[in-house]
Design a protein around this motif. Structure first.
Motif, PDB file in Angstrom:
ATOM      1  N   ALA A 158       0.828  -1.209   0.000  1.00 33.04           N
ATOM      2  CA  ALA A 158       0.000   0.000   0.000  1.00 33.04           C
ATOM      3  C   ALA A 158       0.861   1.258   0.000  1.00 33.04           C
ATOM      4  N   ILE A 159       2.000   1.218   0.669  1.00 31.53           N
ATOM      5  CA  ILE A 159       2.922   2.350   0.653  1.00 31.53           C
ATOM      6  C   ILE A 159       3.456   2.562  -0.761  1.00 31.53           C
ATOM      7  N   LEU A 160       3.793   1.458  -1.429  1.00 33.37           N
ATOM      8  CA  LEU A 160       4.335   1.556  -2.787  1.00 33.37           C
ATOM      9  C   LEU A 160       3.248   1.856  -3.813  1.00 33.37           C
ATOM     10  N   TRP A 161       2.054   1.322  -3.578  1.00 36.26           N
ATOM     11  CA  TRP A 161       0.952   1.417  -4.545  1.00 36.26           C
ATOM     12  C   TRP A 161      -0.300   1.905  -3.821  1.00 36.26           C
ATOM     13  N   PRO A 162      -0.378   3.206  -3.515  1.00 35.60           N
ATOM     14  CA  PRO A 162      -1.497   3.726  -2.710  1.00 35.60           C
ATOM     15  C   PRO A 162      -2.867   3.431  -3.283  1.00 35.60           C
ATOM     16  N   TRP A 236       1.160   6.196  -8.979  1.00 38.55           N
ATOM     17  CA  TRP A 236       0.874   7.229  -7.984  1.00 38.55           C
ATOM     18  C   TRP A 236       0.057   8.339  -8.622  1.00 38.55           C
ATOM     19  N   PRO A 237      -1.065   8.734  -8.014  1.00 40.44           N
ATOM     20  CA  PRO A 237      -1.810   9.888  -8.537  1.00 40.44           C
ATOM     21  C   PRO A 237      -0.934  11.135  -8.501  1.00 40.44           C
ATOM     22  N   GLU A 238      -1.171  12.048  -9.417  1.00 41.98           N
ATOM     23  CA  GLU A 238      -0.337  13.245  -9.536  1.00 41.98           C
ATOM     24  C   GLU A 238      -0.201  14.019  -8.229  1.00 41.98           C
TER      25      GLU A 238
END
Length: 263
Positions: A158-162, A236-238
């Protein structure tokens, strides 16, 4: 005036946490074990099939091997670009390995030190039997190692791929719940394992960021993964590419939102 957890002192937080654990041990654990034993055999069989996803072997052996390979390739391939790429791979997989392995090691130490009897001994010793430093599998119930491992993995990913955190934590909850539903652990064991597995990766992330391994700290107290290409590749979202704080765990009111107490 509303009272928030982060407004409490560390002592007050510890007292609150221990009180909740005591209530769970006294009231919730016996009830949940009774409900688990009443489940239909087919349901229990299903959870027995998925529960071993929480074992650490399939997480640590491939990641440890991949880190070693990446380090070797980094040394053997000349060129800054190749070296940086293999270094990124090694630090990413190393983050997974250290987080999951560290959480699992701490869980194993705690369960043997605490020495809580497993649910299979409920009918003979009850849910309140403890034999500290027994180093006996029958007295190694709390915290649940499976719950610790799967929540550590879910937190790391989750940290790597929120964007995937809802899916990741949903899977983790079901795996942790399976330990209770098949009678291998009490409810409290799984909850404390989940908490431990969630906290450790954030501590590891902070240590990595302090050394600029994979992560780096931002001026506002958050963190980000190093490299815009890596952020884009992970989806990651902008707005998150400049910084993402993650959850606040047991922080005090004077802290920045990206910091954890004890760091």
């Amino acid at each position: 005036m509303s009272l928030r957890l982060k407004d409490l002192t560390l002592f007050e937080q510890v007292v609150l946490a221990l009180s909740l654990v005591a209530i769970s041990v006294l009231l919730i654990d016996p009830f949940m074990l009774e409900r688990a034993r009443a489940l239909p055999p087919d349901v229990r069989a299903f959870f027995r099939h998925i529960t071993d996803i929480g074992k650490s072997n399939w997480m640590l052996i491939p990641t440890g091997t991949a880190v070693a390979i990446a380090i070797v390739l980094r040394r053997n391939h000349v060129g800054f670009r190749n070296s940086a790429a293999y270094g990124l791979i090694a630090s990413t997989i190393g983050f997974v390995f250290v987080s999951v392995g560290g959480a699992g090691l701490i869980a194993n130490l705690l369960k043997n030190i605490i020495g809580r009897a497993r649910p299979k001994l409920f009918d003979t010793v009850g849910p309140y039997a403890f034999e500290p430093f027994a180093f006996d599998p029958d007295f190694a119930s709390i915290p649940s190692g499976h719950a610790t491992n799967i929540f550590a993995l879910a937190t790391v990913l989750a940290i790597l791929w929120p964007r995937g955190r809802v899916l990741l934590y949903t899977v983790a909850v079901w795996i942790a719940a399976s330990r209770v539903l098949i009678g291998a652990h009490y409810f409290t064991d799984a909850v404390l394992g989940a908490i431990l597995g969630t906290v450790i990766p954030y501590i590891v992330r902070d240590r990595f960021a302090a050394r600029r391994w994979l992560f780096e700290c931002t001026p506002d107290g958050g963190y980000k993964i190093r490299g815009a290409r890596t952020q884009a590749w992970l989806g990651w979202p902008e707005p998150l590419r400049s910084a993402w704080h993650g959850p606040v765990l047991f922080g005090n009111s004077g802290r920045k939102s990206g910091e954890m107490s004890g760091n």
